[in-house]
Design a protein around this motif. Structure first.
Motif, PDB file in Angstrom:
ATOM      1  N   TRP A  52      15.927 -62.474 -24.248  1.00  0.00           N
ATOM      2  CA  TRP A  52      14.656 -61.805 -24.518  1.00  0.00           C
ATOM      3  C   TRP A  52      14.729 -60.307 -24.251  1.00  0.00           C
ATOM      4  O   TRP A  52      14.089 -59.518 -24.946  1.00  0.00           O
ATOM      5  N   ILE A  53      15.494 -59.885 -23.280  1.00  0.00           N
ATOM      6  CA  ILE A  53      15.645 -58.450 -23.022  1.00  0.00           C
ATOM      7  C   ILE A  53      16.220 -57.760 -24.260  1.00  0.00           C
ATOM      8  O   ILE A  53      15.720 -56.717 -24.694  1.00  0.00           O
ATOM      9  N   SER A 106       2.949 -74.486 -28.827  1.00  0.00           N
ATOM     10  CA  SER A 106       3.833 -74.790 -29.957  1.00  0.00           C
ATOM     11  C   SER A 106       3.235 -74.314 -31.271  1.00  0.00           C
ATOM     12  O   SER A 106       3.938 -73.763 -32.122  1.00  0.00           O
ATOM     13  N   PHE A 107       1.941 -74.501 -31.433  1.00  0.00           N
ATOM     14  CA  PHE A 107       1.298 -74.013 -32.654  1.00  0.00           C
ATOM     15  C   PHE A 107       1.220 -72.487 -32.677  1.00  0.00           C
ATOM     16  O   PHE A 107       1.326 -71.864 -33.732  1.00  0.00           O
ATOM     17  N   ILE A 108       1.087 -71.885 -31.498  1.00  0.00           N
ATOM     18  CA  ILE A 108       1.152 -70.417 -31.416  1.00  0.00           C
ATOM     19  C   ILE A 108       2.541 -69.946 -31.832  1.00  0.00           C
ATOM     20  O   ILE A 108       2.684 -68.951 -32.549  1.00  0.00           O
ATOM     21  N   SER A 109       3.575 -70.672 -31.408  1.00  0.00           N
ATOM     22  CA  SER A 109       4.938 -70.333 -31.802  1.00  0.00           C
ATOM     23  C   SER A 109       5.105 -70.416 -33.315  1.00  0.00           C
ATOM     24  O   SER A 109       5.772 -69.571 -33.929  1.00  0.00           O
ATOM     25  N   LEU A 110       4.499 -71.407 -33.921  1.00  0.00           N
ATOM     26  CA  LEU A 110       4.549 -71.532 -35.375  1.00  0.00           C
ATOM     27  C   LEU A 110       3.842 -70.347 -36.050  1.00  0.00           C
ATOM     28  O   LEU A 110       4.350 -69.776 -37.022  1.00  0.00           O
ATOM     29  N   LEU A 111       2.693 -69.954 -35.513  1.00  0.00           N
ATOM     30  CA  LEU A 111       1.994 -68.771 -36.037  1.00  0.00           C
ATOM     31  C   LEU A 111       2.829 -67.504 -35.824  1.00  0.00           C
ATOM     32  O   LEU A 111       2.855 -66.618 -36.687  1.00  0.00           O
ATOM     33  N   LEU A 112       3.506 -67.432 -34.692  1.00  0.00           N
ATOM     34  CA  LEU A 112       4.387 -66.302 -34.415  1.00  0.00           C
ATOM     35  C   LEU A 112       5.497 -66.237 -35.459  1.00  0.00           C
ATOM     36  O   LEU A 112       5.787 -65.166 -36.005  1.00  0.00           O
ATOM     37  N   LEU A 113       6.091 -67.369 -35.749  1.00  0.00           N
ATOM     38  CA  LEU A 113       7.143 -67.432 -36.758  1.00  0.00           C
ATOM     39  C   LEU A 113       6.633 -66.920 -38.111  1.00  0.00           C
ATOM     40  O   LEU A 113       7.275 -66.094 -38.759  1.00  0.00           O
ATOM     41  N   TYR A 137      15.507 -61.808 -34.015  1.00  0.00           N
ATOM     42  CA  TYR A 137      14.205 -62.252 -33.495  1.00  0.00           C
ATOM     43  C   TYR A 137      13.698 -63.432 -34.320  1.00  0.00           C
ATOM     44  O   TYR A 137      13.271 -64.455 -33.768  1.00  0.00           O
ATOM     45  N   LEU A 138      13.782 -63.312 -35.626  1.00  0.00           N
ATOM     46  CA  LEU A 138      13.361 -64.397 -36.519  1.00  0.00           C
ATOM     47  C   LEU A 138      14.178 -65.653 -36.265  1.00  0.00           C
ATOM     48  O   LEU A 138      13.623 -66.751 -36.127  1.00  0.00           O
TER      49      LEU A 138
END
Length: 155
Positions: A52-53, A106-113, A137-138
């Motif tokens: 992450w850094i 998990s759904f936030i992660s999907l929105l992030l993607l 990152y992607l």
């Protein structure tokens, strides 16, 4: 030249700081992660922080490249998409580790993607370098979304 360097530094440090603040509010991530049942191909906890850094530095560099681009095109949509993905990134750890709301995270992660994909699409017209910075990152978020849903399912 100094102004450009300071802008670059501000972008990278700013994004790194946002990641650090998110981690602070998420609590003891290594301990929580160690206690979870993990899906196939889950990474060891000690490599996630360093990854992450590097990713936050690349995200900050991408922001700088968009800001610094001489492209005459309106950059408002690129800035908006950048902000959306950064906000989603910020809240994911807090919701997942801090709140133990694995399915919501998990759904936030999907929105992030999805927001990263749209960011890359928008950056394509502004800065090839920003697109290149967002590729790792992607890839990581594709993997992280798999992990997030896997962890939600198993815990």
């Amino acid at each position: 030249m100094l102004n450009k360097f300071l802008k670059l530094l501000a972008c990278i440090i700013g994004v790194e700081l946002i990641g650090s603040i998110s981690g602070f509010f998420a609590g003891d991530i290594p301990t929580i992660y160690a206690q979870l049942n993990k899906p196939f191909l889950a990474p060891p906890g000690n490599i996630v922080g360093p990854i992450w850094i590097v990713l936050y530095a690349l995200i900050g560099l991408a922001l700088f490249l968009v800001l610094d681009s001489k492209e005459a095109r309106n950059k408002t949509r690129a800035y908006l998409l950048f902000a959306i993905q950064l906000i989603l990134n910020f809240i994911w750890s807090i919701i997942f580790f801090g709140g133990s709301h694995f399915w919501i995270a998990s759904f936030i992660s999907l929105l992030l993607l999805i927001s990263i994909i749209f960011s890359v699409r928008e950056f394509r017209n502004i800065s090839t370098g920003a697109v290149i910075c967002f590729v790792p990152y992607l890839i990581w978020i594709i993997y992280a979304t798999y992990l997030s849903f896997g962890l939600a399912f198993l815990n």
